[in-house]
Design a protein around this motif. Structure first.
Motif, PDB file in Angstrom:
ATOM      1  N   GLU A 310       0.851  -1.192   0.000  1.00 42.28           N
ATOM      2  CA  GLU A 310       0.000   0.000   0.000  1.00 42.28           C
ATOM      3  C   GLU A 310       0.885   1.239   0.000  1.00 42.28           C
ATOM      4  N   ASP A 311       0.551   2.173  -0.891  1.00 41.68           N
ATOM      5  CA  ASP A 311       1.342   3.387  -1.075  1.00 41.68           C
ATOM      6  C   ASP A 311       0.611   4.568  -0.453  1.00 41.68           C
ATOM      7  N   GLY A 312       1.098   5.029   0.697  1.00 38.64           N
ATOM      8  CA  GLY A 312       0.499   6.170   1.364  1.00 38.64           C
ATOM      9  C   GLY A 312       1.198   7.467   1.015  1.00 38.64           C
ATOM     10  N   PRO A 313       0.664   8.614   1.466  1.00 34.44           N
ATOM     11  CA  PRO A 313       1.272   9.909   1.126  1.00 34.44           C
ATOM     12  C   PRO A 313       2.639  10.122   1.765  1.00 34.44           C
ATOM     13  N   GLY A 314       2.864   9.593   2.976  1.00 29.79           N
ATOM     14  CA  GLY A 314       4.134   9.806   3.634  1.00 29.79           C
ATOM     15  C   GLY A 314       4.852   8.537   4.018  1.00 29.79           C
ATOM     16  N   GLU A 315       4.220   7.365   3.815  1.00 28.61           N
ATOM     17  CA  GLU A 315       4.827   6.106   4.191  1.00 28.61           C
ATOM     18  C   GLU A 315       4.355   4.996   3.273  1.00 28.61           C
ATOM     19  N   VAL A 316       5.034   3.888   3.344  1.00 25.64           N
ATOM     20  CA  VAL A 316       4.689   2.702   2.558  1.00 25.64           C
ATOM     21  C   VAL A 316       4.403   1.576   3.544  1.00 25.64           C
ATOM     22  N   THR A 317       3.314   0.842   3.298  1.00 25.09           N
ATOM     23  CA  THR A 317       2.919  -0.254   4.177  1.00 25.09           C
ATOM     24  C   THR A 317       2.898  -1.556   3.391  1.00 25.09           C
ATOM     25  N   VAL A 318       3.548  -2.575   3.945  1.00 23.33           N
ATOM     26  CA  VAL A 318       3.567  -3.908   3.343  1.00 23.33           C
ATOM     27  C   VAL A 318       3.015  -4.892   4.376  1.00 23.33           C
ATOM     28  N   SER A 319       2.008  -5.667   3.966  1.00 24.27           N
ATOM     29  CA  SER A 319       1.407  -6.659   4.855  1.00 24.27           C
ATOM     30  C   SER A 319       1.679  -8.057   4.313  1.00 24.27           C
ATOM     31  N   VAL A 320       2.060  -8.958   5.190  1.00 23.95           N
ATOM     32  CA  VAL A 320       2.253 -10.363   4.838  1.00 23.95           C
ATOM     33  C   VAL A 320       1.304 -11.182   5.719  1.00 23.95           C
ATOM     34  N   ARG A 321       0.317 -11.842   5.079  1.00 23.35           N
ATOM     35  CA  ARG A 321      -0.699 -12.601   5.816  1.00 23.35           C
ATOM     36  C   ARG A 321      -0.664 -14.053   5.367  1.00 23.35           C
ATOM     37  N   ASP A 322      -0.887 -14.986   6.299  1.00 25.44           N
ATOM     38  CA  ASP A 322      -0.905 -16.399   5.964  1.00 25.44           C
ATOM     39  C   ASP A 322      -2.140 -17.059   6.579  1.00 25.44           C
ATOM     40  N   ASP A 323      -2.426 -18.270   6.143  1.00 27.18           N
ATOM     41  CA  ASP A 323      -3.570 -19.014   6.675  1.00 27.18           C
ATOM     42  C   ASP A 323      -3.113 -20.170   7.562  1.00 27.18           C
ATOM     43  N   GLY A 324      -1.953 -19.968   8.215  1.00 25.93           N
ATOM     44  CA  GLY A 324      -1.413 -21.015   9.075  1.00 25.93           C
ATOM     45  C   GLY A 324      -2.133 -21.114  10.405  1.00 25.93           C
ATOM     46  N   PRO A 325      -1.552 -21.860  11.340  1.00 28.87           N
ATOM     47  CA  PRO A 325      -2.205 -22.102  12.630  1.00 28.87           C
ATOM     48  C   PRO A 325      -2.146 -20.918  13.580  1.00 28.87           C
ATOM     49  N   GLY A 326      -1.423 -19.847  13.238  1.00 32.75           N
ATOM     50  CA  GLY A 326      -1.326 -18.701  14.137  1.00 32.75           C
ATOM     51  C   GLY A 326      -0.275 -18.923  15.216  1.00 32.75           C
ATOM     52  N   MET A 327      -0.158 -17.965  16.115  1.00 38.25           N
ATOM     53  CA  MET A 327       0.846 -18.028  17.167  1.00 38.25           C
ATOM     54  C   MET A 327       0.216 -17.712  18.511  1.00 38.25           C
ATOM     55  N   ALA A 328       0.809 -18.281  19.564  1.00 43.20           N
ATOM     56  CA  ALA A 328       0.414 -17.919  20.919  1.00 43.20           C
ATOM     57  C   ALA A 328       0.917 -16.519  21.240  1.00 43.20           C
ATOM     58  N   GLY A 329       0.351 -15.901  22.242  1.00 49.24           N
ATOM     59  CA  GLY A 329       0.664 -14.512  22.549  1.00 49.24           C
ATOM     60  C   GLY A 329       2.122 -14.262  22.892  1.00 49.24           C
ATOM     61  N   ASN A 330       2.772 -15.228  23.540  1.00 52.83           N
ATOM     62  CA  ASN A 330       4.163 -15.039  23.959  1.00 52.83           C
ATOM     63  C   ASN A 330       5.147 -15.788  23.077  1.00 52.83           C
ATOM     64  N   ARG A 331       4.728 -16.216  21.909  1.00 53.22           N
ATOM     65  CA  ARG A 331       5.584 -17.021  21.037  1.00 53.22           C
ATOM     66  C   ARG A 331       6.842 -16.262  20.612  1.00 53.22           C
TER      67      ARG A 331
END
Length: 384
Positions: A310-331
Motif C-alpha cells: 500500500e502506497d500512502g502519502p508519507g509512508e509505505v505499508t507492506v502486509s504479509v498474511r498467511d492461513d497457518g495455525p497462528g501463534m500464541a501470545g508469547n511465542r
C-alpha cells in the motif's frame, strides 16, 4: 574531543578581546591621573600585542604547552605589577583597579582549559599574589580595599569553576563518544545477525531437520549442523562498526516484492510505481522474504500467503498474511529468548533501522499478519 577543545579556546580568545577593550576604556578614562601617563599607554600597547599573539598561538594545538602558558601568566603578572609604576600611591590606596583590570583573567581561563581546576587555581593564586604585591610596593599594604579583594575572589572562582566545568565537559564528551561507538557496534551486530539468519542459519537449521528425518549418517550430519548453528548464534555478538553508506538512487519496490510470487504466495501491488531509497527498498524486500520464510517453515507445505503493498502519502505499508495455525501470545518473546531472531532481527530490526514500525496480528487457528510501515524519507517517523 577536537570540537570541544576548539570551542573552549575560541571562548578564551573572545574573552581576551572583550577584556582588552574594557581595559583600554579604563586606561583612557584614568590616564590623566596617572603618575606616568605615557607608561600607561605603553602597558596597553603590550596588552594589545600579546592579545594578538596569544589568540593566534593558542589556536594551534601544538603550541598549547607549558612555555606558552607560562609566558601568558608572566605577561599578565607583569601588567599587574606595572600598576605600581604608572599609578600614584594615593590612587592605589583609594581602590583604583590595576591597569589590565579583568584582562588578566584570560590567563587563568587558559590555564583552567589546559589543565583543569588545579592549574586554573594555581594561575589565580599567582595573579592574586601580584595584586597584593602592588599594594605592598606602593606602601598601602594595610589599606587593601574591597575592589582588590573582590578581584582576587573572582580570579580564584574563575580558576576553580571553569576548570571544573571543563573537566566535566571532557568527561561527558568521552562518554558520548563511547555511547555512539557502542550504538554503532550494536547496529552492526544486528545487521550481521539478520544476514546470517537469512542465509547460513536457515541452511543449517534445514540440514539439522532433514538429517534427523533421514536418520543414519545423515542424522549425525544434522547433529553437527545443529551444533554449528548454536555456535554461530553465540558468535553474533562482536563486530567492527560498518562504514557509513553513501546514499543510493530510489528504487521501485513493486518488482522486488513480485519476485516472491508463486503458486502459494500472492503479491498485490499498486498500478503505479512505489519508490523508496534503494537501501530502504532492499531492506523492506528482505523483511518480506524473512516473513515468507517463516510461513514456509512454521505453517506447513500447503500454507498460503498474501503480500499486499500500500502506497500512502508519507509512508509505505507492506502486509504479509498467511492461513497457518497462528501463534500464541508469547511465542515471539520465547523465540527471541532462545536465540531465534527471525522476527526480532530480520523483520523488526530492519524496519526499525528505516525509522518504521512493525505490527503483528495473530490468533490460534486464524493465521498471522505482519504489517510493516516505513517512511519515505530516511529517519522520518511514519504517520499514526
Amino acid at each position: 574531543m577536537m570540537g570541544l577543545e576548539v570551542a573552549l579556546w575560541r571562548a578564551v580568545a573572545v574573552y581576551r578581546g572583550l577584556a582588552l577593550v574594557y581595559a583600554a576604556v579604563v586606561i583612557a578614562a584614568n590616564f590623566d591621573g596617572y603618575a606616568h601617563p605615557a607608561a600607561g599607554w605603553g602597558v596597553l600597547a603590550v596588552m594589545v600585542a600579546w592579545t594578538g599573539y596569544a589568540v593566534h598561538a593558542f589556536s594551534d594545538p601544538r603550541r598549547r604547552g607549558w612555555p606558552l602558558l607560562a609566558a601568558d601568566l608572566a605577561v599578565a603578572t607583569g601588567c599587574v605589577l606595572a600598576t605600581v609604576w604608572v599609578e600614584t600611591a594615593a590612587n592605589i590606596a583609594a581602590g583604583r583597579p590595576t591597569l589590565p583590570v579583568s584582562w588578566v583573567a584570560a590567563a587563568v581561563l587558559a590555564w583552567a582549559v589546559a589543565g583543569g581546576r588545579r592549574l586554573g587555581l594555581t594561575a589565580a593564586l599567582v595573579l592574586a599574589a601580584a595584586n597584593l604585591l602592588v599594594h605592598v610596593l606602593a606602601g598601602t599594604g594595610r589599606g587593601i580595599g574591597g575592589t582588590t579583594f573582590n578581584g582576587i575572589v573572582l580570579l580564584v572562582l574563575a580558576g576553580l569553576v571553569v576548570g571544573h566545568v571543563v573537566r566535566l565537559a571532557r568527561e561527558a564528551e568521552a562518554r558520548l563518544a563511547r555511547a555512539v561507538e557502542l550504538e554503532s557496534a550494536n547496529r552492526e551486530r544486528e545487521r550481521l545477525a539478520r544476514r546470517i539468519h537469512d542465509s547460513v542459519l536457515q541452511v543449517l537449521a534445514m540440514v539439522q531437520r532433514r538429517g534427523g528425518e533421514l536418520g543414519g549418517e545423515a542424522a549425525e550430519l544434522g547433529r553437527l549442523a545443529g551444533e554449528q548453528e548454536a555456535a554461530l548464534r553465540a558468535l553474533i555478538g562482536t563486530s567492527a562498526p560498518a562504514p557509513p553508506r553513501a546514499p543510493d538512487a530510489d528504487a521501485d519496490l513493486r518488482p522486488l516484492l513480485t519476485a516472491h510470487a508463486s503458486a502459494s504466495v500472492t503479491v498485490s501491488t499498486p498500478a503505479t510505481e512505489v519508490r523508496l531509497p534503494g537501501h530502504a527498498a532492499r531492506e523492506v524486500a528482505a523483511a518480506v522474504a524473512a516473513a515468507l520464510d517463516n510461513v514456509r517453515r512454521h505453517c506447513g507445505e500447503g500454507a498460503r500467503a498474501w503480500v499486499l503493498l500500500e502506497d500512502g502519502p508519507g509512508e509505505v505499508t507492506v502486509s504479509v498474511r498467511d492461513d497457518g495455525p497462528g501463534m500464541a501470545g508469547n511465542r515471539l518473546e520465547e523465540a527471541a529468548a532462545d536465540g531465534r531472531l527471525g522476527v526480532a532481527q530480520s523483520i523488526r530490526g530492519r524496519v526499525a533501522d528505516l525509522g518504521g514500525e512493525v505490527v503483528i496480528f495473530s490468533a490460534a487457528g486464524e493465521g498471522t499478519e505482519i504489517e510493516m510501515t516505513v517512511p519515505r524519507r530516511p529517519g522520518a517517523r511514519p504517520r499514526v
